[in-house]
Design a protein around this motif. Structure first.
Motif, PDB file in Angstrom:
ATOM      1  N   THR A   1      46.019  39.753  49.534  1.00 37.87           N
ATOM      2  CA  THR A   1      44.752  39.019  49.433  1.00 37.87           C
ATOM      3  C   THR A   1      44.674  38.214  48.141  1.00 37.87           C
ATOM      4  O   THR A   1      44.151  37.098  48.139  1.00 37.87           O
ATOM      5  CB  THR A   1      43.540  39.962  49.551  1.00 37.87           C
ATOM      6  OG1 THR A   1      43.648  41.006  48.572  1.00 37.87           O
ATOM      7  CG2 THR A   1      43.434  40.558  50.945  1.00 37.87           C
ATOM      8  N   PHE A   2      45.215  38.757  47.054  1.00 35.19           N
ATOM      9  CA  PHE A   2      45.204  38.014  45.785  1.00 35.19           C
ATOM     10  C   PHE A   2      46.107  36.779  45.886  1.00 35.19           C
ATOM     11  O   PHE A   2      45.763  35.696  45.404  1.00 35.19           O
ATOM     12  CB  PHE A   2      45.658  38.903  44.629  1.00 35.19           C
ATOM     13  CG  PHE A   2      44.880  38.694  43.361  1.00 35.19           C
ATOM     14  CD1 PHE A   2      44.488  37.436  42.938  1.00 35.19           C
ATOM     15  CD2 PHE A   2      44.545  39.772  42.566  1.00 35.19           C
ATOM     16  CE1 PHE A   2      43.775  37.246  41.769  1.00 35.19           C
ATOM     17  CE2 PHE A   2      43.824  39.602  41.398  1.00 35.19           C
ATOM     18  CZ  PHE A   2      43.441  38.335  40.994  1.00 35.19           C
ATOM     19  N   TYR A   3      47.260  36.939  46.505  1.00 36.88           N
ATOM     20  CA  TYR A   3      48.172  35.811  46.705  1.00 36.88           C
ATOM     21  C   TYR A   3      47.493  34.716  47.530  1.00 36.88           C
ATOM     22  O   TYR A   3      47.565  33.532  47.197  1.00 36.88           O
ATOM     23  CB  TYR A   3      49.457  36.291  47.398  1.00 36.88           C
ATOM     24  CG  TYR A   3      50.353  35.167  47.843  1.00 36.88           C
ATOM     25  CD1 TYR A   3      51.177  34.510  46.936  1.00 36.88           C
ATOM     26  CD2 TYR A   3      50.364  34.743  49.170  1.00 36.88           C
ATOM     27  CE1 TYR A   3      51.993  33.460  47.340  1.00 36.88           C
ATOM     28  CE2 TYR A   3      51.173  33.706  49.580  1.00 36.88           C
ATOM     29  CZ  TYR A   3      51.984  33.061  48.660  1.00 36.88           C
ATOM     30  OH  TYR A   3      52.777  32.021  49.066  1.00 36.88           O
TER      31      TYR A   3
ATOM     32  N   ALA B   1      35.907  35.079  49.562  1.00 41.51           N
ATOM     33  CA  ALA B   1      36.151  36.184  50.495  1.00 41.51           C
ATOM     34  C   ALA B   1      37.405  36.966  50.115  1.00 41.51           C
ATOM     35  O   ALA B   1      37.412  38.207  50.140  1.00 41.51           O
ATOM     36  CB  ALA B   1      36.270  35.640  51.917  1.00 41.51           C
ATOM     37  N   LEU B   2      38.462  36.257  49.729  1.00 37.69           N
ATOM     38  CA  LEU B   2      39.729  36.928  49.396  1.00 37.69           C
ATOM     39  C   LEU B   2      39.634  37.717  48.092  1.00 37.69           C
ATOM     40  O   LEU B   2      40.180  38.822  47.988  1.00 37.69           O
ATOM     41  CB  LEU B   2      40.855  35.905  49.334  1.00 37.69           C
ATOM     42  CG  LEU B   2      41.269  35.342  50.700  1.00 37.69           C
ATOM     43  CD1 LEU B   2      42.110  34.083  50.542  1.00 37.69           C
ATOM     44  CD2 LEU B   2      42.025  36.394  51.505  1.00 37.69           C
ATOM     45  N   LEU B   3      38.950  37.173  47.096  1.00 37.99           N
ATOM     46  CA  LEU B   3      38.783  37.906  45.840  1.00 37.99           C
ATOM     47  C   LEU B   3      37.932  39.165  46.050  1.00 37.99           C
ATOM     48  O   LEU B   3      38.235  40.237  45.506  1.00 37.99           O
ATOM     49  CB  LEU B   3      38.158  37.017  44.762  1.00 37.99           C
ATOM     50  CG  LEU B   3      39.054  35.918  44.193  1.00 37.99           C
ATOM     51  CD1 LEU B   3      38.269  35.036  43.226  1.00 37.99           C
ATOM     52  CD2 LEU B   3      40.288  36.501  43.510  1.00 37.99           C
ATOM     53  N   LEU B   4      36.866  39.042  46.844  1.00 42.54           N
ATOM     54  CA  LEU B   4      36.029  40.216  47.125  1.00 42.54           C
ATOM     55  C   LEU B   4      36.790  41.250  47.951  1.00 42.54           C
ATOM     56  O   LEU B   4      36.641  42.458  47.737  1.00 42.54           O
ATOM     57  CB  LEU B   4      34.735  39.794  47.819  1.00 42.54           C
ATOM     58  CG  LEU B   4      33.760  38.982  46.953  1.00 42.54           C
ATOM     59  CD1 LEU B   4      32.578  38.493  47.775  1.00 42.54           C
ATOM     60  CD2 LEU B   4      33.290  39.781  45.739  1.00 42.54           C
TER      61      LEU B   4
ATOM     62  N   TRP C   1      48.305  41.743  39.098  1.00 41.98           N
ATOM     63  CA  TRP C   1      48.073  42.570  40.285  1.00 41.98           C
ATOM     64  C   TRP C   1      49.371  42.809  41.051  1.00 41.98           C
ATOM     65  O   TRP C   1      49.626  43.920  41.511  1.00 41.98           O
ATOM     66  CB  TRP C   1      47.026  41.920  41.191  1.00 41.98           C
ATOM     67  CG  TRP C   1      46.328  42.972  41.977  1.00 41.98           C
ATOM     68  CD1 TRP C   1      46.673  43.426  43.214  1.00 41.98           C
ATOM     69  CD2 TRP C   1      45.219  43.756  41.563  1.00 41.98           C
ATOM     70  NE1 TRP C   1      45.829  44.433  43.598  1.00 41.98           N
ATOM     71  CE2 TRP C   1      44.926  44.654  42.607  1.00 41.98           C
ATOM     72  CE3 TRP C   1      44.432  43.783  40.416  1.00 41.98           C
ATOM     73  CZ2 TRP C   1      43.879  45.573  42.541  1.00 41.98           C
ATOM     74  CZ3 TRP C   1      43.391  44.688  40.359  1.00 41.98           C
ATOM     75  CH2 TRP C   1      43.130  45.568  41.396  1.00 41.98           C
ATOM     76  N   HIS C   2      50.212  41.774  41.159  1.00 45.32           N
ATOM     77  CA  HIS C   2      51.510  41.951  41.823  1.00 45.32           C
ATOM     78  C   HIS C   2      52.369  42.948  41.046  1.00 45.32           C
ATOM     79  O   HIS C   2      53.080  43.760  41.634  1.00 45.32           O
ATOM     80  CB  HIS C   2      52.244  40.624  41.971  1.00 45.32           C
ATOM     81  CG  HIS C   2      51.542  39.633  42.844  1.00 45.32           C
ATOM     82  ND1 HIS C   2      50.802  39.976  43.952  1.00 45.32           N
ATOM     83  CD2 HIS C   2      51.466  38.288  42.762  1.00 45.32           C
ATOM     84  CE1 HIS C   2      50.312  38.896  44.512  1.00 45.32           C
ATOM     85  NE2 HIS C   2      50.693  37.848  43.800  1.00 45.32           N
TER      86      HIS C   2
ATOM     87  N   ILE D   1      47.311  49.031  48.377  1.00 45.44           N
ATOM     88  CA  ILE D   1      47.631  48.211  47.201  1.00 45.44           C
ATOM     89  C   ILE D   1      48.537  47.033  47.591  1.00 45.44           C
ATOM     90  O   ILE D   1      48.452  45.963  46.986  1.00 45.44           O
ATOM     91  CB  ILE D   1      48.214  49.037  46.035  1.00 45.44           C
ATOM     92  CG1 ILE D   1      47.996  48.279  44.719  1.00 45.44           C
ATOM     93  CG2 ILE D   1      49.663  49.371  46.259  1.00 45.44           C
ATOM     94  CD1 ILE D   1      48.185  49.093  43.474  1.00 45.44           C
ATOM     95  N   ILE D   2      49.358  47.206  48.610  1.00 44.05           N
ATOM     96  CA  ILE D   2      50.130  46.071  49.117  1.00 44.05           C
ATOM     97  C   ILE D   2      49.175  45.034  49.704  1.00 44.05           C
ATOM     98  O   ILE D   2      49.345  43.824  49.502  1.00 44.05           O
ATOM     99  CB  ILE D   2      51.193  46.535  50.139  1.00 44.05           C
ATOM    100  CG1 ILE D   2      52.290  47.345  49.414  1.00 44.05           C
ATOM    101  CG2 ILE D   2      51.803  45.356  50.892  1.00 44.05           C
ATOM    102  CD1 ILE D   2      53.251  48.069  50.332  1.00 44.05           C
TER     103      ILE D   2
END
Length: 195
Positions: free
Chosen positions: A72-74, A90-93, A177-178, A66-67
């Motif tokens: 990746t979301f950041y 790519a990062l969202l997936l 998400w954070h 989860i970290i």
């Protein structure tokens, strides 16, 4: 020129309103989890509390995962601000894959607890495992909301609704998400140290 200024003002107002609403929601969720962890602390004094209970190893792995989701979301948020669309994709997936992996690891953790002979309900249950189950499942329900919002963000991204000047959806998703990430790290540390 005046139309552009009005559009920018409207977009800024919408952004502030959406972030404020999300912030209120996160504060209310924090209060709910504060209540659950307070009840956990109070229940520790019960005679049937398991003093030697160890968290399953899958919970350690899920914490790292989860970290990773937050990272990746950041990075996706930073990439959309630079209009790097393929990088954002790519990062969202990757965030979605890590989010699903987190859920899988949580259920593996439940399985590991049951393998040790502890149950969450019924005659074989204890107050310790029941609290653990309630806290974890409540977090998973909030994470389900995060996964749904992430799917919507991915869909909107493929519809090209985000760019360097329109990042609100990704920003809100990243904020939530954070929050989920920090909430799980708090819960994990709480469960680890307050056995």
């Amino acid at each position: 020129m005046e139309m552009t200024i009005k559009a920018n003002d409207e977009q800024l107002r919408k952004s502030k309103s959406a972030k404020l609403i999300l912030l209120f929601a996160m504060v209310s969720m924090t209060m709910m989890f504060a209540g659950l962890t307070s009840a956990f602390v109070v229940s520790k004094s019960r005679a049937d509390w398991l003093k030697d209970f160890e968290l399953p190893s899958a919970f350690y792995y899920s914490t790292a995962v989860i970290i990773g989701c937050s990272i990746t979301f950041y990075l996706a948020k930073k990439a959309i601000q630079k209009d790097k669309r393929s990088e954002v994709t790519a990062l969202l997936l990757a965030t979605l894959a890590l989010g699903v992996l987190f859920v899988v690891l949580q259920f593996q953790g439940f399985g590991q607890i049951v393998e040790k002979g502890y149950y969450f309900t019924g005659q074989g249950s204890s107050i310790t495992t029941t609290f653990l189950y309630v806290v974890t499942v409540t977090h998973l329900l909030h994470l389900a909301g995060g996964l749904i919002s992430l799917l919507i963000i991915i869909y909107n991204h493929f519809k090209q609704k985000y760019n360097s000047t329109q990042t609100l959806g990704i920003e809100l998703g990243a904020m939530y998400w954070h929050f989920l990430d920090l909430l799980w790290v708090y819960l994990f540390l709480f469960l680890y140290f307050f056995k």
